[in-house]
Write an enzyme that holds these catalytic residues in place. Structure first.
Site, PDB file in Angstrom:
ATOM      1  N   GLN A 174      38.368  41.451  54.577  1.00  0.00           N
ATOM      2  CA  GLN A 174      39.540  40.487  54.262  1.00  0.00           C
ATOM      3  C   GLN A 174      40.184  40.065  55.381  1.00  0.00           C
ATOM      4  OE1 GLN A 174      41.340  41.074  50.410  1.00  0.00           O
ATOM      5  NE2 GLN A 174      39.202  41.552  49.437  1.00  0.00           N
ATOM      6  N   TYR A 184      28.571  44.334  52.895  1.00  0.00           N
ATOM      7  CA  TYR A 184      29.229  45.107  53.593  1.00  0.00           C
ATOM      8  C   TYR A 184      28.496  46.245  54.024  1.00  0.00           C
ATOM      9  CZ  TYR A 184      33.238  42.780  51.205  1.00  0.00           C
ATOM     10  OH  TYR A 184      34.121  42.114  50.710  1.00  0.00           O
ATOM     11  N   ASN A 196      37.183  40.529  43.120  1.00  0.00           N
ATOM     12  CA  ASN A 196      37.095  40.916  41.718  1.00  0.00           C
ATOM     13  C   ASN A 196      38.706  40.690  41.169  1.00  0.00           C
ATOM     14  OD1 ASN A 196      34.988  42.422  42.517  1.00  0.00           O
ATOM     15  ND2 ASN A 196      35.968  44.129  42.924  1.00  0.00           N
ATOM     16  N   ASN A 218      32.985  35.039  41.093  1.00  0.00           N
ATOM     17  CA  ASN A 218      33.003  36.129  42.109  1.00  0.00           C
ATOM     18  C   ASN A 218      31.954  37.153  41.388  1.00  0.00           C
ATOM     19  OD1 ASN A 218      33.990  37.390  44.754  1.00  0.00           O
ATOM     20  ND2 ASN A 218      34.444  39.146  43.036  1.00  0.00           N
ATOM     21  N   GLU A 219      30.900  37.573  42.177  1.00  0.00           N
ATOM     22  CA  GLU A 219      30.091  38.681  41.952  1.00  0.00           C
ATOM     23  C   GLU A 219      29.677  38.847  40.567  1.00  0.00           C
ATOM     24  OE1 GLU A 219      31.442  41.975  44.172  1.00  0.00           O
ATOM     25  OE2 GLU A 219      30.954  41.317  46.192  1.00  0.00           O
ATOM     26  N   GLU A 274      31.816  36.860  52.102  1.00  0.00           N
ATOM     27  CA  GLU A 274      32.504  38.306  52.269  1.00  0.00           C
ATOM     28  C   GLU A 274      31.541  38.964  52.971  1.00  0.00           C
ATOM     29  OE1 GLU A 274      33.857  40.605  48.722  1.00  0.00           O
ATOM     30  OE2 GLU A 274      34.202  38.794  47.654  1.00  0.00           O
ATOM     31  N   GLU A 286      42.386  38.109  48.996  1.00  0.00           N
ATOM     32  CA  GLU A 286      42.621  38.323  47.740  1.00  0.00           C
ATOM     33  C   GLU A 286      43.949  39.095  47.272  1.00  0.00           C
ATOM     34  OE1 GLU A 286      39.223  40.941  46.438  1.00  0.00           O
ATOM     35  OE2 GLU A 286      39.690  41.000  44.559  1.00  0.00           O
TER      36      GLU A 286
HETATM   37  O1  AHR Z   1      36.591  42.706  49.344  1.00  0.00           O
HETATM   38  C1  AHR Z   1      36.703  43.650  48.435  1.00  0.00           C
HETATM   39  C2  AHR Z   1      35.689  43.616  47.047  1.00  0.00           C
HETATM   40  O2  AHR Z   1      34.262  43.551  47.543  1.00  0.00           O
HETATM   41  C3  AHR Z   1      35.820  42.140  46.532  1.00  0.00           C
HETATM   42  O3  AHR Z   1      37.243  42.087  45.647  1.00  0.00           O
HETATM   43  C4  AHR Z   1      34.576  41.910  45.940  1.00  0.00           C
HETATM   44  O4  AHR Z   1      34.205  40.358  45.736  1.00  0.00           O
HETATM   45  C5  AHR Z   1      33.916  42.829  46.455  1.00  0.00           C
HETATM   46  O5  AHR Z   1      33.027  43.541  45.604  1.00  0.00           O
END
Ligand code: AHR
Length: 478
Positions: A328, A223, A52, A151-152, A272, A7
């Site tokens: 990432q 995450y 993001n 994205n999200e 992700e 990103e």
């Molecule tokens: O990977 C970091 C952020 O985590 C990304 O920009 C977003 O998609 C997620 O919330």
């Protein structure tokens, strides 16, 4: 399955992938030491450009002569975007790194038309955008197959976050133009940004009820960090949660398929995932500069075990997870750290990822039946001490078993059902020093040790798994 994510955030692109002037930079300004590390890691595909960042990104800012590209403020991470790295640079970097691109289109401030034009720019051989691409040095279409549609949008931090129905309608029409532009494209619709989201799994149901026909994949993001008590056993139980997340998402996809009387399965793109502890430097350090530090996490040996456990879950669900991207790639919650003008460090989490990417390359995942003791984790309930997966690679004839031991010493008995199996090697990473990290001063403090090959043919192999370890055993059937 063994993809990654790049990103425009922090030092991922500027100062990671792209650092003109670095002694290892090639003529495009790409760090060759990073490309070598990416090849070593075994990354198969890279999702780009966000994240993001995506939700306010105009891809047209990043093409053409660099001196004419606009410098913009980037509100998602509060940094400065010089646009000296864009679509063409990313594609060239993918080719040099031997990875497939997964492009994502802006569904925040972006329009469906701009999304269609990006497909045209990347994949068409006639028309004005193809001519523009040729003018920018690339005559042949890039042939990008996989496209993330936004994205999200389910997260309120996202620029132009949306209700499920608003997103689904916008994304369906974007995918329609994109597919009409290039019928070979496959589309990843946005699912849930976290297993903890209040709108999971309803968001997925609602999006798919509208988008089932256009969607090929639904994305999941996950995450993990420690719970409030900071307990290691609890942290190492995170595969239990990922398993539950995936199973629930699959059920929702299959429910919608049934409602629609559909024929196709919606596949999952876990595009992700990772462990992520440090939220500091999230947006505030050196705002409005190029490549400021953002989300730089220093992973330790325990994190490597957590990643090993998550990867076993991913492999065990490879019937439905067809795209996986560890988030990432470099410097930002990443397995690789680079230093400005300096060296590159492979973090402990690099090694379990590499083990899977290299050794789970075959086409068959084996179902393993195991009697494993469990413990009670505060956040996730009953958790097994061992997280495991096994694969068969028809090209090499090798069976590989991956096992993370989250608890005390355990033995594992593998019954092969034939007496012609030999151990042909493997590797093991232990977290004896739970908090050990790799640094420029000590880059190889946490690295796997090789497991030696044996000559003995076996029908059963009993191995002792050291406490807090990640082990890989490779067997050959002679
Ligand atoms: O990977 C970091 C952020 O985590 C990304 O920009 C977003 O998609 C997620 O919330």
């Amino acid at each position: 399955m063994f993809g990654s994510f790049a990103e425009h955030i922090g030092r991922c692109v500027y100062g990671g992938i792209y650092e003109p002037g670095h002694p290892a930079a090639d003529k495009d300004g790409f760090r060759a030491d990073l490309i070598e590390a990416v090849r070593d890691l075994g990354v198969t595909c890279v999702r780009y450009p966000g994240g993001n960042f995506l939700s306010d990104y105009n891809w047209k800012d990043g093409i053409g002569p660099k001196e004419k590209r606009p410098e913009r403020i980037e509100p998602a991470w509060r940094q400065l975007e010089p646009n000296t790295f864009g679509v063409d640079e990313f594609m060239r970097w993918c080719e040099k790194s031997g990875v497939a691109p997964i492009m994502a289109v802006n569904m925040g401030t972006g329009t469906q038309k701009e999304a269609g034009e990006l497909v045209e720019y990347c994949n068409h051989n006639v028309g004005s955008w193809a001519k523009e691409r040729a003018k920018n040095g690339r005559k042949e279409p890039y042939g990008v197959r996989f496209w993330g549609v936004g994205n999200e949008p389910d997260g309120d931090w996202q620029i132009c976050s949306m209700e499920s129905m608003e997103y689904a309608r916008k994304a369906v029409e974007a995918a329609k133009i994109m597919r009409l532009t290039d019928e070979k494209c496959k589309f990843i619709f946005c699912g849930s940004c976290s297993p903890q989201s209040a709108n999971f799994p309803e968001w997925i149901r609602k999006v798919l009820e509208t988008a089932y026909d256009q969607a090929d994949y639904i994305s999941l993001h996950a995450y993990y960090t420690y719970g409030a008590a900071g307990d290691v056993g609890d942290f190492l139980a995170i595969p239990v949660d990922l398993e539950h997340y995936i199973n629930t998402a699959v059920s929702v996809c299959d429910y919608v398929k049934a409602v629609k009387r559909g024929r196709k399965d919606i596949m999952l793109a876990l595009d992700e995932w990772n462990v992520w502890h440090n939220q500091e430097k999230g947006r505030d350090e050196s705002p409005w500069t190029v490549g400021p530090p953002r989300l730089e996490n220093y992973y330790d040996a325990t994190d490597a075990l957590a990643v090993g456990g998550l990867l076993s879950v991913i492999v065990n669900h490879s019937d439905r997870i067809k795209i996986g991207c560890m988030a990432q790639l470099v410097n930002v919650i990443a397995p690789i750290l680079t230093y400005k003008g300096g060296m590159l460090v492979k973090q402990p989490i690099f090694y379990p990822f590499r083990a899977f990417a290299k050794r789970a390359a075959g086409r068959a995942v084996l179902r393993t039946y195991a009697d494993i003791p469990t413990y009670l984790s505060a956040r996730f309930g009953n958790a097994p001490y061992l997280h495991h997966s096994a694969v068969y690679d028809e090209k090499t004839g090798e069976y590989t078993v991956f096992v993370t031991n989250a608890g005390g010493g355990h033995t594992l008995t593998l019954d092969f059902g034939t007496d012609r199996v030999v151990l042909s090697g493997g590797e093991r990473l232990t977290a004896k020093e739970a908090r050990a990290v790799n640094t420029p001063e000590e880059p190889f403090r946490v690295v796997p040790q090789m497991i030696a090959a044996e000559k003995e043919r076996r029908a059963v192999h009993t191995v002792t798994l050291p406490e807090k370890s990640f082990s890989v055993f490779v067997y050959k059937n002679l």
